[in-house]
Design a protein around this motif. Structure first.
Motif, short mmCIF file in Angstrom:
data_model
loop_
_atom_site.label_atom_id
_atom_site.label_comp_id
_atom_site.label_asym_id
_atom_site.label_seq_id
_atom_site.Cartn_x
_atom_site.Cartn_y
_atom_site.Cartn_z
N TRP A 1 14.82 -25.77 -61.45
CA TRP A 1 15.86 -25.57 -62.45
C TRP A 1 16.90 -24.54 -62.03
O TRP A 1 17.98 -24.47 -62.60
CB TRP A 1 15.24 -25.18 -63.81
CG TRP A 1 14.71 -26.36 -64.55
CD1 TRP A 1 14.79 -27.66 -64.13
CD2 TRP A 1 14.03 -26.38 -65.79
NE1 TRP A 1 14.20 -28.48 -65.04
CE2 TRP A 1 13.72 -27.72 -66.08
CE3 TRP A 1 13.65 -25.39 -66.70
CZ2 TRP A 1 13.04 -28.10 -67.24
CZ3 TRP A 1 12.97 -25.76 -67.84
CH2 TRP A 1 12.67 -27.10 -68.11
N SER A 2 16.54 -23.73 -61.01
CA SER A 2 17.54 -22.79 -60.53
C SER A 2 18.16 -23.28 -59.22
O SER A 2 18.91 -22.56 -58.58
CB SER A 2 16.92 -21.40 -60.38
OG SER A 2 15.71 -21.52 -59.67
N SER A 3 17.81 -24.51 -58.81
CA SER A 3 18.39 -25.06 -57.59
C SER A 3 19.61 -25.91 -57.92
O SER A 3 19.52 -26.86 -58.70
CB SER A 3 17.33 -25.88 -56.84
OG SER A 3 17.83 -27.16 -56.54
#
Lengths: 258, 257
Positions: A53-55
């Motif tokens: 989700w932070s990529s």
């Protein structure tokens, strides 16, 4: 305020079966009853989820899925409501469209997907078309049914006040049918979530559905679960947003259970 | 001003059965007159009102208003229904504003007129509530204000107080007469209450059981403005009520209850 503790209880009770499934999943994975290569531990999936989700690359896939979902659902809402109102408003439209709907509604729309790909290409258009084809029917049917069931005295009151037929349709009949229309839209939204994912699984080069298929083909089971959970959470979020909009729109109507 | 000329209405049911509802009704109502239509339930009295409103087309005959044949609804004829038929998604103010907006009244003027009307039906302070938050009597007050807003010269009232409790009903009858005394609109008032009809009307039109025909027209010669308390003690009022009730009974005789 009065309902605050009630809502908390409902959320808690609702979360219970989900917690149970995750619990069973954890036990199956931890005891080795299911080999980790086939069923990864929930903790492993959760860790990967947070990482993904932070990529930016992953978020781009999610964004493509959302774009198709919103475009398809949006077109389905506009077309479904417009056709649904027209069916009620005009005997001529009703007589032409109703048999067509009866024939097309039960057709599995996924069968049209190859045709959409051939005519609209592999890009967004074919997937959006499939979402529209699937989501438009519940919205159309709910709108036609809802507008046909509107108490005639509401329309009479409007016409006596000087509203033309069209005015009356847009300012009275459609708003009066809104509870029914929105029920159709909610079903359409759930269907849109399912269909956009399905379309991406069948043929796509991006999107959450594509990520799932790609992971499955290379036996990366952890990566297989991540898009699945993402679309499920997106669905939950969209539904919550939809309900907030619905509550605003239906402020004057008698309470209904959701 | 209203001329109902040989109006008949036959409904066709789904099984192609023909149900006669109204049979050869002729009636003239003068401008400023308050006329009640009284009849047993199912006699077609509401249908007659809908035909005058232009909401339902007659099977035979015609209605003219000021010499113009009625072909559809018009702001000249304002309906008030037993079921209120308020717009549930609009507030009290929004409901009353609706007709003013359709008449193209400028917003500021419309707001002022709507507030004035809401005050007239004793609902000042309730402007921003939704209909579901109001009692039955208050809803009917809103409906009356909504209809008065576009200044119809004729009011078509379809058992407007039929769904209200006795106390509320009495209050609304008094308020309606107060409003009517101010500008003497023509009123066609459908009811099944004899007392209500006599109390409100200049003339009471009685109808037979379905298919409805005109039975008798009774002129009510009581002084105005009327006060209910005084009328209840008035011998003439009592005679009208008893006489019309007898007449209604004879209309029902022989027919199943």
């Amino acid at each position: 305020m009065r309902a605050r503790s009630g809502i908390a209880t409902v959320v808690l009770i609702g979360a219970l079966p989900i917690a149970l499934i995750v619990g069973v999943w954890h036990v199956l994975a931890a005891t080795g009853m299911a080999p980790p290569s086939l069923l990864p531990a929930p903790s492993a999936v959760a860790a990967r989820l947070v990482q993904q989700w932070s990529s930016p690359a992953y978020l781009e896939h999610a964004a493509s899925t959302l774009l198709r979902l919103f475009a398809g659902f949006g077109i389905a809402v506009i077309a479904g409501i417009a056709i649904g109102v027209a069916v009620t408003a005009s005997r001529w439209v009703g007589a032409t469209v109703t048999p067509l709907v009866r024939v097309l509604a039960p057709v599995p729309k996924i069968a049209l997907y190859p045709a959409f790909i051939l005519t609209l290409g592999f890009g967004d258009a074919s997937k959006i078309a499939l979402v529209v084809a699937d989501a438009v029917f519940p919205i159309l049917l709910a709108t036609a049914q809802g507008t046909a069931a509107v108490e005639p005295k509401l329309a009479w009151s409007a016409q006596a006040a000087g509203a033309s037929r069209w005015r009356c349709l847009l300012t009275v009949v459609l708003p009066a049918a809104l509870p029914s229309v929105l029920t159709g839209c909610r079903i359409g939204l759930v269907i849109s979530c399912i269909v956009v994912f399905l379309a991406e699984m069948i043929t796509s080069t991006d999107g959450l559905g594509h990520l799932l298929v790609r992971a499955a083909r290379s036996f990366q089971t952890v990566d297989m679960f991540v898009p699945l959970i993402t679309i499920s959470l997106l669905g939950l979020l969209l539904n919550a947003g939809f309900n907030a909009v619905r509550r605003r729109l239906l402020a004057g109507f008698p309470e209904t259970t959701e | 001003m209203i001329a109902i000329e040989a109006v008949s209405k036959t409904f066709e049911t789904e099984k192609r059965r023909r149900l006669p509802a109204l049979c050869d009704i002729s009636l003239a109502v003068a401008a400023g007159e308050f006329v009640s239509i009284l009849g047993p339930s199912g006699c077609g009295k509401s249908t007659l009102l809908y035909i005058v409103g232009g909401f339902v087309a007659p099977s035979a005959g015609a209605v003219t208003v000021n010499g113009q044949r009625v072909t559809g609804p018009s702001p000249d004829r304002g309906p008030v229904f037993q079921e209120f038929a308020l717009f549930p998604w609009k507030t009290v103010l929004g409901n009353v504003m609706y007709g003013l907006q359709r008449q193209g009244v400028a917003r500021q003027q419309a707001l002022a007129r709507a507030r004035e009307l809401i005050a007239m039906v004793h609902l000042a302070g309730y402007e921003n509530l939704y209909p579901k938050e109001l009692s039955g009597g208050m809803k009917q007050r809103v409906a009356i204000a909504r209809t008065l807003a576009y200044r119809p010269s004729i009011l078509l009232m379809d058992e407007p107080f039929g769904a209200l409790d006795a106390h509320t009903r009495t209050r609304l009858q008094n308020d309606l007469l107060d409003i009517w005394e101010r500008d003497r609109k023509t009123v066609l008032f459908v009811t099944h209450s004899v007392e209500e009809a006599v109390f409100l009307s200049d003339r009471v039109v009685t109808m037979t059981r379905a298919p409805g025909r005109l039975k008798q027209i009774i002129a009510i010669d009581l002084p105005r403005p009327r006060s209910r308390a005084a009328l209840l003690l008035d011998r003439r009022f009592q005679d009208y009520v008893v006489g019309i009730e007898r007449l209604m009974d004879s209309a029902d005789s022989g027919a199943p209850a």
